[in-house]
Design an enzyme around this catalytic site. Structure first.
Site, short mmCIF file in Angstrom:
data_model
loop_
_atom_site.label_atom_id
_atom_site.label_comp_id
_atom_site.label_asym_id
_atom_site.label_seq_id
_atom_site.Cartn_x
_atom_site.Cartn_y
_atom_site.Cartn_z
CG PHE A 224 5.86 -9.75 0.20
CD1 PHE A 224 5.35 -8.49 0.52
CD2 PHE A 224 5.05 -10.64 -0.49
CE1 PHE A 224 4.05 -8.14 0.16
CE2 PHE A 224 3.75 -10.30 -0.85
CZ PHE A 224 3.24 -9.06 -0.52
CG ASP A 245 10.97 -5.96 0.06
OD1 ASP A 245 10.78 -7.06 0.62
OD2 ASP A 245 10.86 -4.87 0.67
CB SER A 246 7.79 -1.74 -0.59
OG SER A 246 7.80 -2.35 0.68
CG ASN A 272 2.09 -2.40 -3.36
OD1 ASN A 272 1.85 -3.61 -3.28
ND2 ASN A 272 1.40 -1.49 -2.72
CG ASP A 293 8.14 -14.54 3.77
OD1 ASP A 293 7.23 -14.64 4.62
OD2 ASP A 293 9.34 -14.48 4.09
CB CYS A 333 4.38 -14.31 9.67
SG CYS A 333 4.40 -12.67 8.94
C1 LIG Z 1 8.23 -11.11 6.05
S1 LIG Z 1 9.32 -9.98 5.29
C2 LIG Z 1 10.04 -10.98 4.04
C3 LIG Z 1 11.17 -11.85 4.49
C4 LIG Z 1 11.95 -12.50 3.40
N1 LIG Z 1 11.10 -13.20 2.46
C5 LIG Z 1 12.97 -13.45 3.98
O1 LIG Z 1 12.76 -14.67 3.92
O2 LIG Z 1 13.96 -12.98 4.51
C6 LIG Z 1 8.25 -8.94 4.39
C7 LIG Z 1 8.92 -7.99 3.40
O3 LIG Z 1 7.88 -7.39 2.64
C8 LIG Z 1 8.20 -6.04 2.36
N2 LIG Z 1 6.91 -5.40 2.06
C9 LIG Z 1 5.91 -5.10 2.92
N3 LIG Z 1 4.81 -4.71 2.25
C10 LIG Z 1 5.12 -4.76 0.92
C11 LIG Z 1 4.42 -4.50 -0.29
N4 LIG Z 1 3.13 -4.13 -0.28
N5 LIG Z 1 5.05 -4.67 -1.46
C12 LIG Z 1 6.35 -5.05 -1.49
N6 LIG Z 1 7.06 -5.34 -0.38
C13 LIG Z 1 6.46 -5.19 0.80
C14 LIG Z 1 8.99 -5.56 3.54
O4 LIG Z 1 9.90 -4.54 3.17
C15 LIG Z 1 9.74 -6.86 3.96
O5 LIG Z 1 11.01 -6.89 3.38
#
Ligand SMILES: C[S@@+](CC[C@H](N)C(=O)[O-])C[C@H]1O[C@@H](n2cnc3c(N)ncnc32)[C@H](O)[C@@H]1O
Length: 389
Positions: A224, A245-246, A272, A293, A333
């Site tokens: 993420f 990340d997606s 994913n 995260d 979060c």
């Molecule tokens: C809380 S943010 C992450 C913030 C990042 N770690 C930072 O410190 O800046 C969550 C991220 O997860 C991604 N995301 C959401 N669901 C996902 C999934 N099932 N698989 C991969 N990425 C995902 C979103 O695109 C987003 O960028």
């Protein structure tokens, strides 16, 4: 000064208000005030005693958000003082970065207002109709008090729907370049204040990004990853950091940021995370540092059980993937999952992965996101750093 409208609480509402919580729900009001919403009102208890002044919403379940417990005149000087206090506090707690939160809703005395600062450019989120009404004054206050290069409204947060406010993004002051370069410690990042997630960066994780750097070693995996804020801090002391990340645009920005920092050991993977981790375990991969995260899996209490399953799965797989002595930086979060409950999920994930682990750090949001003690909703971010034995 015209007399403010008055809103009376029920006895139950008064008892709730006595706990210090700054929000009152619609059924805490003795009668509907018959106002369109967005007004400053005087709040009285069930025996007509003055309790304070609050912002009224006609649409949201949260009818009142307390602004002050005194009979203050709420004028430009009132807001100016609150802004100065917010700025002075950031001067104390924010060091070595030019990207940070400057106003954090109730914790800074601005219910329904978020203001983020990115190297002189301001991103503003207005989340309450009273703040929407005040917007011209607030913009004037910010331009005169802070002399920003630009002010952009990031009013595309879906919570605005709950207040019946339209979704929009607009630069209302100055000129905003397509990308703004900011610095967090030794790491440089390009940020799109108009189109990126949140207002540009996940600033609440700012100090956790720096904390993570202390554990950097070997092969790292940033799950993420968004635009790589954890990965960029880990990379200088790792052989390689794989980012998952997606979001393709977020990963493209991570690559751009890697180049900006002269790093060539970041490997973005668009996937994913659930699928990626499952496959990595099946393939027998191993890592020395893993960051988890995810977005909030439990946005409401109803989603809590499914969220716990999700957190358990990614943490269990992360423990399976860690080398002995490997470090897991795991975050949640979700306000609807408390810190003890999240710790329990991580504990059972480690147990199911048959990995003894020790807890090294218990962390929360960065200090520019202070939580108001009486508003548990503002205590949402948990970040545990663990070592797998
Ligand atoms: C809380 S943010 C992450 C913030 C990042 N770690 C930072 O410190 O800046 C969550 C991220 O997860 C991604 N995301 C959401 N669901 C996902 C999934 N099932 N698989 C991969 N990425 C995902 C979103 O695109 C987003 O960028």
């Amino acid at each position: 000064m015209p007399q403010l409208p008055e809103v009376r609480l029920t006895a139950k509402g008064w008892r709730w208000q006595r706990t210090g919580h700054p929000w009152l729900y619609r059924d805490d009001l003795a009668a509907a005030p018959g106002l369109p919403g967005g007004e400053l009102v005087r709040v009285l208890d069930h025996q007509d005693r003055f309790l304070g002044q609050a912002l009224y919403s006609a649409k949201s379940r949260i009818a009142l958000r307390f602004l002050t417990y005194a009979d203050d005149v709420v004028d430009r000087g009132f807001w100016e003082q609150r802004l100065q206090r917010a700025v002075a506090y950031r001067r104390q707690v924010v060091a070595d970065t030019d990207a940070y939160r400057l106003i954090y809703v109730e914790a800074d005395g601005f219910p329904g207002l978020v203001l983020d600062h990115y190297a002189g450019h301001l991103a503003l989120q207005v989340l309450h109709p009273a703040m929407e009404r005040l917007l011209p004054d607030i913009i004037d206050l910010l331009t005169t008090g802070l002399s920003p290069c630009s002010i952009t409204l990031r009013n595309d947060a879906e919570v605005r729907n709950l207040e019946g406010l339209p979704l929009e993004v607009a630069t209302v002051w100055g000129e905003l370049p397509p990308l703004v370069e900011v610095r967090q410690g030794g790491v440089r990042q390009l940020v799109d204040l108009r189109g990126a997630q949140k207002t540009g960066l996940f600033l609440d994780q700012r100090e956790n990004h720096l904390a993570a750097a202390a554990y950097a070693k070997g092969e790292a995996l940033d799950c993420f990853a968004y635009q790589g804020s954890f990965a960029l801090h880990l990379a200088p002391r790792c052989q390689r950091v794989t980012l998952v990340d997606s979001s393709a645009p977020a990963l493209a920005r991570a690559e751009e940021n890697a180049r900006l920092n002269g790093l060539d050991n970041l490997e973005p993977v668009k996937a994913n995370v659930f699928n990626f981790l499952k496959k990595a375990v099946a393939e027998g991969q191993h890592f020395d540092v893993i960051v988890l995260d995810p977005p909030a899996f439990a946005k409401s209490r109803r989603e809590r059980e499914a969220a716990i399953k999700g957190y358990h799965e990614i943490n269990r797989r992360a423990f399976q993937l860690l080398n002995p002595g490997g470090v897991l930086i795991t975050c949640s979060c979700s306000y609807n999952l408390s810190e003890p409950d999240f710790l329990e999920v991580v504990r059972s994930a480690a147990a199911d992965a048959h990995r003894p682990a020790r807890l090294i750090e218990r962390r929360g949001a960065a200090r520019d996101h202070p939580a108001l003690l009486a508003l548990p909703e503002s205590l949402y971010l948990k970040c545990f750093i663990l070592e797998a034995l």
